[in-house]
Design a protein around this motif. Structure first.
Motif, PDB file in Angstrom:
ATOM      1  N   GLN A  59       0.828  -1.203   0.000  1.00  0.00           N
ATOM      2  CA  GLN A  59       0.000   0.000   0.000  1.00  0.00           C
ATOM      3  C   GLN A  59       0.870   1.264   0.000  1.00  0.00           C
ATOM      4  OE1 GLN A  59      -2.616   0.299   3.384  1.00  0.00           O
ATOM      5  NE2 GLN A  59      -3.993   1.692   2.307  1.00  0.00           N
ATOM      6  N   LYS A  60       1.941   1.265   0.780  1.00  0.00           N
ATOM      7  CA  LYS A  60       2.835   2.428   0.849  1.00  0.00           C
ATOM      8  C   LYS A  60       3.516   2.663  -0.494  1.00  0.00           C
ATOM      9  CE  LYS A  60       4.843   5.731   3.113  1.00  0.00           C
ATOM     10  NZ  LYS A  60       4.100   6.851   3.689  1.00  0.00           N
ATOM     11  N   VAL A  61       3.937   1.593  -1.168  1.00  0.00           N
ATOM     12  CA  VAL A  61       4.549   1.720  -2.494  1.00  0.00           C
ATOM     13  C   VAL A  61       3.577   2.420  -3.438  1.00  0.00           C
ATOM     14  CG1 VAL A  61       5.317   0.406  -4.524  1.00  0.00           C
ATOM     15  CG2 VAL A  61       6.142  -0.229  -2.250  1.00  0.00           C
ATOM     16  N   GLN A  62       2.318   2.028  -3.401  1.00  0.00           N
ATOM     17  CA  GLN A  62       1.313   2.634  -4.261  1.00  0.00           C
ATOM     18  C   GLN A  62       1.029   4.080  -3.856  1.00  0.00           C
ATOM     19  OE1 GLN A  62      -1.537  -0.599  -3.844  1.00  0.00           O
ATOM     20  NE2 GLN A  62      -1.158  -1.184  -5.971  1.00  0.00           N
ATOM     21  N   GLU A  63       1.016   4.363  -2.558  1.00  0.00           N
ATOM     22  CA  GLU A  63       0.813   5.742  -2.089  1.00  0.00           C
ATOM     23  C   GLU A  63       1.941   6.650  -2.563  1.00  0.00           C
ATOM     24  OE1 GLU A  63       0.471   5.677   2.166  1.00  0.00           O
ATOM     25  OE2 GLU A  63      -1.421   4.576   2.110  1.00  0.00           O
ATOM     26  N   LEU A  64       3.129   6.097  -2.726  1.00  0.00           N
ATOM     27  CA  LEU A  64       4.273   6.877  -3.204  1.00  0.00           C
ATOM     28  C   LEU A  64       4.201   7.140  -4.709  1.00  0.00           C
ATOM     29  CD1 LEU A  64       7.063   5.159  -1.094  1.00  0.00           C
ATOM     30  CD2 LEU A  64       6.248   7.517  -0.846  1.00  0.00           C
ATOM     31  N   GLY A  65       3.188   6.582  -5.373  1.00  0.00           N
ATOM     32  CA  GLY A  65       2.956   6.863  -6.790  1.00  0.00           C
ATOM     33  C   GLY A  65       3.465   5.818  -7.759  1.00  0.00           C
ATOM     34  N   TYR A  66       3.777   4.632  -7.264  1.00  0.00           N
ATOM     35  CA  TYR A  66       4.302   3.582  -8.133  1.00  0.00           C
ATOM     36  C   TYR A  66       3.238   2.548  -8.429  1.00  0.00           C
ATOM     37  CZ  TYR A  66       8.699   5.789  -7.243  1.00  0.00           C
ATOM     38  OH  TYR A  66       9.691   6.718  -7.175  1.00  0.00           O
ATOM     39  N   GLN A  67       3.209   2.104  -9.690  1.00  0.00           N
ATOM     40  CA  GLN A  67       2.263   1.089 -10.133  1.00  0.00           C
ATOM     41  C   GLN A  67       2.940  -0.276 -10.072  1.00  0.00           C
ATOM     42  OE1 GLN A  67      -0.491   2.832  -9.964  1.00  0.00           O
ATOM     43  NE2 GLN A  67      -1.262   2.106 -11.896  1.00  0.00           N
ATOM     44  N   LEU A  68       2.261  -1.241  -9.480  1.00  0.00           N
ATOM     45  CA  LEU A  68       2.782  -2.611  -9.443  1.00  0.00           C
ATOM     46  C   LEU A  68       2.560  -3.257 -10.809  1.00  0.00           C
ATOM     47  CD1 LEU A  68       1.389  -3.706  -5.983  1.00  0.00           C
ATOM     48  CD2 LEU A  68       3.672  -2.877  -6.509  1.00  0.00           C
ATOM     49  N   ARG A  69       3.574  -3.932 -11.291  1.00  0.00           N
ATOM     50  CA  ARG A  69       3.489  -4.624 -12.566  1.00  0.00           C
ATOM     51  C   ARG A  69       2.624  -5.858 -12.374  1.00  0.00           C
ATOM     52  NH1 ARG A  69       9.086  -5.296 -14.250  1.00  0.00           N
ATOM     53  NH2 ARG A  69       8.950  -3.100 -14.766  1.00  0.00           N
TER      54      ARG A  69
END
Length: 72
Positions: A59-69
């Protein structure tokens, strides 16, 4: 205390700026002990499961603006 690692492939990451941003953001989570990013956009996170869960890291990775492949 259980030490675990999790890995995510990111659509839009891979340069030194991304690594700094991810490290700063993920290091703020309790229990995260190490963050690294490959040139191919794969982030590796080592963490203590008593402080944080894998879903919180995702969730934090996504909040930082990164899209999961997507894993097709």
């Amino acid at each position: 205390m259980v030490h675990l690692s999790t890995y995510f492939s990111l659509e839009n990451a891979g340069d030194p700026h991304d690594e700094k941003l991810l490290k700063r953001g993920l290091d703020a989570l309790p229990g995260v002990t190490s963050v690294s990013l490959s040139e191919r956009g794969c982030v590796a996170v080592d963490y203590d499961s008593t402080g944080v869960r894998q879903e919180q890291i995702r969730q934090k990775v996504q909040e930082l603006g990164y899209q999961l492949r997507s894993e097709d």
